[in-house]
Design a protein around this motif. Structure first.
Motif, PDB file in Angstrom:
ATOM      1  N   PRO A   1       0.616  -1.050   0.025  1.00  0.00           N
ATOM      2  CA  PRO A   1      -0.091  -0.056  -0.068  1.00  0.00           C
ATOM      3  C   PRO A   1       0.799   1.271  -0.004  1.00  0.00           C
ATOM      4  CG  PRO A   1      -0.815  -1.555   1.535  1.00  0.00           C
ATOM      5  CD  PRO A   1       0.609  -2.017   1.043  1.00  0.00           C
ATOM      6  N   VAL A   2       0.353   2.258  -0.997  1.00  0.00           N
ATOM      7  CA  VAL A   2       1.167   3.563  -0.846  1.00  0.00           C
ATOM      8  C   VAL A   2       0.737   4.347   0.747  1.00  0.00           C
ATOM      9  CG1 VAL A   2       1.229   5.549  -1.778  1.00  0.00           C
ATOM     10  CG2 VAL A   2       0.866   3.687  -3.248  1.00  0.00           C
ATOM     11  N   GLY A   3       1.711   4.929   1.203  1.00  0.00           N
ATOM     12  CA  GLY A   3       1.499   5.403   2.440  1.00  0.00           C
ATOM     13  C   GLY A   3       1.152   4.353   3.581  1.00  0.00           C
ATOM     14  N   ALA A   4       1.833   3.190   3.956  1.00  0.00           N
ATOM     15  CA  ALA A   4       1.393   2.131   4.880  1.00  0.00           C
ATOM     16  C   ALA A   4       0.991   2.697   6.035  1.00  0.00           C
ATOM     17  CB  ALA A   4       2.606   1.472   4.871  1.00  0.00           C
ATOM     18  N   GLY A   5       1.363   3.732   6.496  1.00  0.00           N
ATOM     19  CA  GLY A   5       0.638   4.489   7.776  1.00  0.00           C
ATOM     20  C   GLY A   5      -0.673   5.181   7.601  1.00  0.00           C
ATOM     21  N   GLY A   6      -1.353   5.239   6.433  1.00  0.00           N
ATOM     22  CA  GLY A   6      -2.339   5.792   6.426  1.00  0.00           C
ATOM     23  C   GLY A   6      -2.286   7.213   6.581  1.00  0.00           C
ATOM     24  N   ILE A   7      -3.467   7.804   7.307  1.00  0.00           N
ATOM     25  CA  ILE A   7      -3.408   9.131   7.557  1.00  0.00           C
ATOM     26  C   ILE A   7      -2.141   9.768   8.334  1.00  0.00           C
ATOM     27  CG2 ILE A   7      -4.891  10.928   8.842  1.00  0.00           C
ATOM     28  CD1 ILE A   7      -7.309   9.209   8.087  1.00  0.00           C
ATOM     29  N   ALA A   8      -1.811   8.747   9.386  1.00  0.00           N
ATOM     30  CA  ALA A   8      -0.734   8.992  10.130  1.00  0.00           C
ATOM     31  C   ALA A   8       0.791   9.389   9.409  1.00  0.00           C
ATOM     32  CB  ALA A   8      -0.174   7.960  10.957  1.00  0.00           C
ATOM     33  N   ASP A   9       0.663   9.116   8.185  1.00  0.00           N
ATOM     34  CA  ASP A   9       1.687   9.707   7.035  1.00  0.00           C
ATOM     35  C   ASP A   9       1.784  11.084   6.843  1.00  0.00           C
ATOM     36  OD1 ASP A   9       2.791   7.103   6.760  1.00  0.00           O
ATOM     37  OD2 ASP A   9       1.698   6.797   4.871  1.00  0.00           O
ATOM     38  N   LEU A  10       0.616  11.503   7.120  1.00  0.00           N
ATOM     39  CA  LEU A  10       0.525  13.158   6.732  1.00  0.00           C
ATOM     40  C   LEU A  10       0.416  13.903   8.078  1.00  0.00           C
ATOM     41  CD1 LEU A  10      -2.201  13.029   3.755  1.00  0.00           C
ATOM     42  CD2 LEU A  10       0.573  13.095   3.576  1.00  0.00           C
ATOM     43  N   GLY A  11      -0.369  13.207   8.996  1.00  0.00           N
ATOM     44  CA  GLY A  11      -0.490  14.103  10.453  1.00  0.00           C
ATOM     45  C   GLY A  11      -2.141  13.443  10.954  1.00  0.00           C
ATOM     46  N   ASP A  12      -2.359  14.030  12.049  1.00  0.00           N
ATOM     47  CA  ASP A  12      -3.586  13.215  12.628  1.00  0.00           C
ATOM     48  C   ASP A  12      -4.962  14.044  12.536  1.00  0.00           C
ATOM     49  OD1 ASP A  12      -1.896  11.305  13.830  1.00  0.00           O
ATOM     50  OD2 ASP A  12      -1.039  12.953  15.006  1.00  0.00           O
ATOM     51  N   ILE A  13      -4.844  15.458  12.367  1.00  0.00           N
ATOM     52  CA  ILE A  13      -5.967  16.306  12.542  1.00  0.00           C
ATOM     53  C   ILE A  13      -6.010  17.159  11.426  1.00  0.00           C
ATOM     54  CG2 ILE A  13      -6.660  18.281  14.008  1.00  0.00           C
ATOM     55  CD1 ILE A  13      -5.004  16.706  16.421  1.00  0.00           C
ATOM     56  N   VAL A  14      -7.171  17.519  10.820  1.00  0.00           N
ATOM     57  CA  VAL A  14      -7.308  18.298   9.764  1.00  0.00           C
ATOM     58  C   VAL A  14      -7.394  19.815  10.263  1.00  0.00           C
ATOM     59  CG1 VAL A  14      -9.050  19.025   7.917  1.00  0.00           C
ATOM     60  CG2 VAL A  14      -8.579  16.545   8.331  1.00  0.00           C
ATOM     61  N   ALA A  15      -6.888  20.775   9.859  1.00  0.00           N
ATOM     62  CA  ALA A  15      -6.653  22.179  10.345  1.00  0.00           C
ATOM     63  C   ALA A  15      -7.953  22.972   9.639  1.00  0.00           C
ATOM     64  CB  ALA A  15      -5.504  22.721  10.067  1.00  0.00           C
ATOM     65  N   VAL A  16      -9.122  22.361  10.379  1.00  0.00           N
ATOM     66  CA  VAL A  16     -10.274  23.277   9.735  1.00  0.00           C
ATOM     67  C   VAL A  16     -10.341  24.645  10.578  1.00  0.00           C
ATOM     68  CG1 VAL A  16     -11.858  21.633   9.258  1.00  0.00           C
ATOM     69  CG2 VAL A  16     -11.664  22.428  11.951  1.00  0.00           C
ATOM     70  N   ALA A  17     -10.612  25.853  10.109  1.00  0.00           N
ATOM     71  CA  ALA A  17     -10.822  27.107  10.816  1.00  0.00           C
ATOM     72  C   ALA A  17     -10.574  27.171  12.154  1.00  0.00           C
ATOM     73  CB  ALA A  17     -11.835  28.022   9.952  1.00  0.00           C
ATOM     74  N   PRO A  18     -11.658  26.567  12.900  1.00  0.00           N
ATOM     75  CA  PRO A  18     -11.548  26.877  14.216  1.00  0.00           C
ATOM     76  C   PRO A  18     -10.020  26.251  15.136  1.00  0.00           C
ATOM     77  CG  PRO A  18     -13.665  26.333  13.706  1.00  0.00           C
ATOM     78  CD  PRO A  18     -12.720  26.209  12.496  1.00  0.00           C
ATOM     79  N   VAL A  19      -9.674  25.013  14.752  1.00  0.00           N
ATOM     80  CA  VAL A  19      -8.651  24.459  14.761  1.00  0.00           C
ATOM     81  C   VAL A  19      -7.155  25.376  14.747  1.00  0.00           C
ATOM     82  CG1 VAL A  19      -7.161  22.313  14.608  1.00  0.00           C
ATOM     83  CG2 VAL A  19      -9.604  22.210  14.780  1.00  0.00           C
ATOM     84  N   ARG A  20      -7.328  25.962  13.374  1.00  0.00           N
ATOM     85  CA  ARG A  20      -6.130  26.905  13.075  1.00  0.00           C
ATOM     86  C   ARG A  20      -6.138  28.015  14.039  1.00  0.00           C
ATOM     87  NH1 ARG A  20      -8.088  25.753   7.687  1.00  0.00           N
ATOM     88  NH2 ARG A  20      -8.634  27.967   7.452  1.00  0.00           N
ATOM     89  N   GLU A  21      -7.304  28.465  14.095  1.00  0.00           N
ATOM     90  CA  GLU A  21      -7.263  29.737  15.190  1.00  0.00           C
ATOM     91  C   GLU A  21      -6.844  29.265  16.638  1.00  0.00           C
ATOM     92  OE1 GLU A  21      -8.660  32.140  18.517  1.00  0.00           O
ATOM     93  OE2 GLU A  21      -9.457  30.293  17.888  1.00  0.00           O
ATOM     94  N   ALA A  22      -7.177  27.990  16.972  1.00  0.00           N
ATOM     95  CA  ALA A  22      -6.571  27.670  18.294  1.00  0.00           C
ATOM     96  C   ALA A  22      -5.183  27.529  18.446  1.00  0.00           C
ATOM     97  CB  ALA A  22      -7.372  26.536  18.868  1.00  0.00           C
ATOM     98  N   ARG A  23      -4.863  26.999  16.993  1.00  0.00           N
ATOM     99  CA  ARG A  23      -3.291  26.447  17.199  1.00  0.00           C
ATOM    100  C   ARG A  23      -2.585  27.853  17.165  1.00  0.00           C
ATOM    101  NH1 ARG A  23      -2.111  25.450  11.332  1.00  0.00           N
ATOM    102  NH2 ARG A  23      -2.400  27.618  11.048  1.00  0.00           N
ATOM    103  N   ASP A  24      -3.074  28.882  16.548  1.00  0.00           N
ATOM    104  CA  ASP A  24      -2.216  30.368  16.439  1.00  0.00           C
ATOM    105  C   ASP A  24      -2.353  31.002  17.866  1.00  0.00           C
ATOM    106  OD1 ASP A  24      -1.875  29.520  13.964  1.00  0.00           O
ATOM    107  OD2 ASP A  24      -3.507  30.906  12.927  1.00  0.00           O
ATOM    108  N   ARG A  25      -3.212  30.800  18.708  1.00  0.00           N
ATOM    109  CA  ARG A  25      -3.114  31.368  19.937  1.00  0.00           C
ATOM    110  C   ARG A  25      -2.530  30.322  21.015  1.00  0.00           C
ATOM    111  NH1 ARG A  25      -7.732  29.605  22.718  1.00  0.00           N
ATOM    112  NH2 ARG A  25      -9.501  29.125  21.318  1.00  0.00           N
ATOM    113  N   GLY A  26      -2.078  29.285  20.599  1.00  0.00           N
ATOM    114  CA  GLY A  26      -1.409  28.555  21.618  1.00  0.00           C
ATOM    115  C   GLY A  26      -2.127  27.583  22.386  1.00  0.00           C
ATOM    116  N   ALA A  27      -3.464  27.162  21.783  1.00  0.00           N
ATOM    117  CA  ALA A  27      -4.352  26.607  22.968  1.00  0.00           C
ATOM    118  C   ALA A  27      -4.195  24.907  22.545  1.00  0.00           C
ATOM    119  CB  ALA A  27      -5.677  27.154  22.665  1.00  0.00           C
ATOM    120  N   LEU A  28      -3.466  24.504  21.624  1.00  0.00           N
ATOM    121  CA  LEU A  28      -3.454  23.118  21.432  1.00  0.00           C
ATOM    122  C   LEU A  28      -2.349  22.435  21.853  1.00  0.00           C
ATOM    123  CD1 LEU A  28      -4.933  23.053  17.710  1.00  0.00           C
ATOM    124  CD2 LEU A  28      -5.939  23.155  19.929  1.00  0.00           C
TER     125      LEU A  28
END
Length: 355
Positions: A229-256
């Motif tokens: 399989p291409v990318g044997a680790g699945g989603i974990a090859d890229l990361g765990d969490i999709v950075a939708v707008a509220p998540v990006r905002e929380a990331r940028d203010r250091g809440a994650l």
């Protein structure tokens, strides 16, 4: 005196996204089918989700077959209410034969057919499609002392928004998308701590559900072809969490910022293996779900892993049963809107051949 069982070529259990997609393709194939849904109204599990929950893909990439999801006002990623409205319109547009409320209690063998026993009566089906999803079976891992905790414990399935947690100390447990989205809004009104098994990784801002679905599809096709399989680790090859707008905002203010997982729960909070401890008023378990398959217990199909062995969507030990929408083991990304639709097309082809 109970009514006599009703015959049907196909009975679909569940009118969420997977059940509706199956119904669409079976109708196009001219099959005789009925959909039994335990809910009072349309919308599947989405009607029970917290209001701010966001899809991981834009509307045009989150559609069921035959009907594009409208773009929400203002654009962006659709929320739960938008999905409910879409599913409601979808089943009405195609006049799918849905009976609700009809809670399916058991599916058992009845000679050449499968008997589907529900609160609305019994059907004898040549084929059964189980599309009950996972929302109805929330999973909470066991930790020592969890029964002694004097505060509040809530699973994602019971979370309805940040208001009840205003000004409180809240521990959010889990490293997935739900945890990140809930933490993003809770951190604005409460004192939050995030505990995860391993450090969470946000996907690049430009990567969303479209890329994840394509990855799952490529891996599935490679496996079927006997290739690595291409990318044997699945989603974990890229990361765990999709950075939708509220998540990006929380990331940028250091809440994650995430802490390691604790080792035990105390009467007032949690303690870590190094001896440190913290007090909390509430623990929010964003620890996922398991397939809701209790109605299939009489068939005795579960393996040691708790799952039913399948070839695509078809149960290996009971070829009259198909499973749709439970995750990659029943089709690539089949627990998503777009994935359920694509898998349902293949399912309808197999069922038509069986019939």
């Amino acid at each position: 005196m109970s009514a006599a069982p009703r015959p049907a070529d196909v009975v679909i259990i569940g009118a969420g996204q997977a059940g509706l997609a199956a119904g669409y393709h079976l109708r196009r194939a001219g099959a005789d089918f009925v959909i039994l849904d335990a809910q009072q109204v349309p919308g599947g599990a989405w009607q029970h989700a917290w209001p701010s929950l966001r899809l991981f893909s834009p509307a045009q990439y989150s559609s069921l077959p035959g009907r594009m999801m409208p773009i929400p006002a203002g654009g962006g990623y659709p929320d739960a209410a938008h999905v409910v409205a879409y599913l409601t319109d979808y089943e009405q547009r195609y006049r799918l034969p849905i009976i609700r409320p009809a809670t399916v209690r058991t599916v058992r063998r009845a000679g050449a057919r499968l008997a589907v026993e529900s609160s609305a009566g019994t059907w004898h089906a040549r084929i059964v499609v189980s599309a009950t999803g996972t929302w109805w079976r929330p999973f909470v891992p066991h930790y020592p002392g969890m029964r002694d905790f004097r505060g509040e414990q809530v699973h994602t399935a019971g979370y309805r928004g940040p208001e009840p947690f205003h000004g409180r100390r809240v521990l959010v447990v889990g490293g997935g998308n739900s945890a990140a989205q809930i933490l993003a809004e809770l951190s604005q009104v409460a004192q939050t701590t995030w505990a995860t098994l391993r450090p969470p990784r946000l996907l690049p801002d430009e990567v969303d559900g479209r890329a994840l679905f394509d990855l799952a599809t490529r891996r599935h096709r490679a496996t079927l072809a006997g290739q690595h399989p291409v990318g044997a680790g699945g989603i974990a090859d890229l990361g765990d969490i999709v950075a939708v707008a509220p998540v990006r905002e929380a990331r940028d203010r250091g809440a994650l910022k995430a802490e390691p997982m604790f080792s035990r729960i105390t009467t007032t909070g949690v303690a870590w293996a190094d001896g440190s401890a913290a007090a909390f008023d509430a623990i929010l378990w964003c620890t996922g779900f398991r397939p809701a398959l209790a109605h299939l217990a009489p068939l005795r199909l579960r393996g040691p892993s708790g799952l039913i062995g399948t070839d695509g969507t078809r149960a290996l030990a009971e070829p009259r049963l198909h499973l749709l929408g439970y995750g990659d083991w029943t089709g690539p990304a089949s627990a998503t809107l777009i994935g359920a639709g694509r898998t349902a097309r293949q399912l309808a082809g197999e069922i038509t051949a069986q019939l």
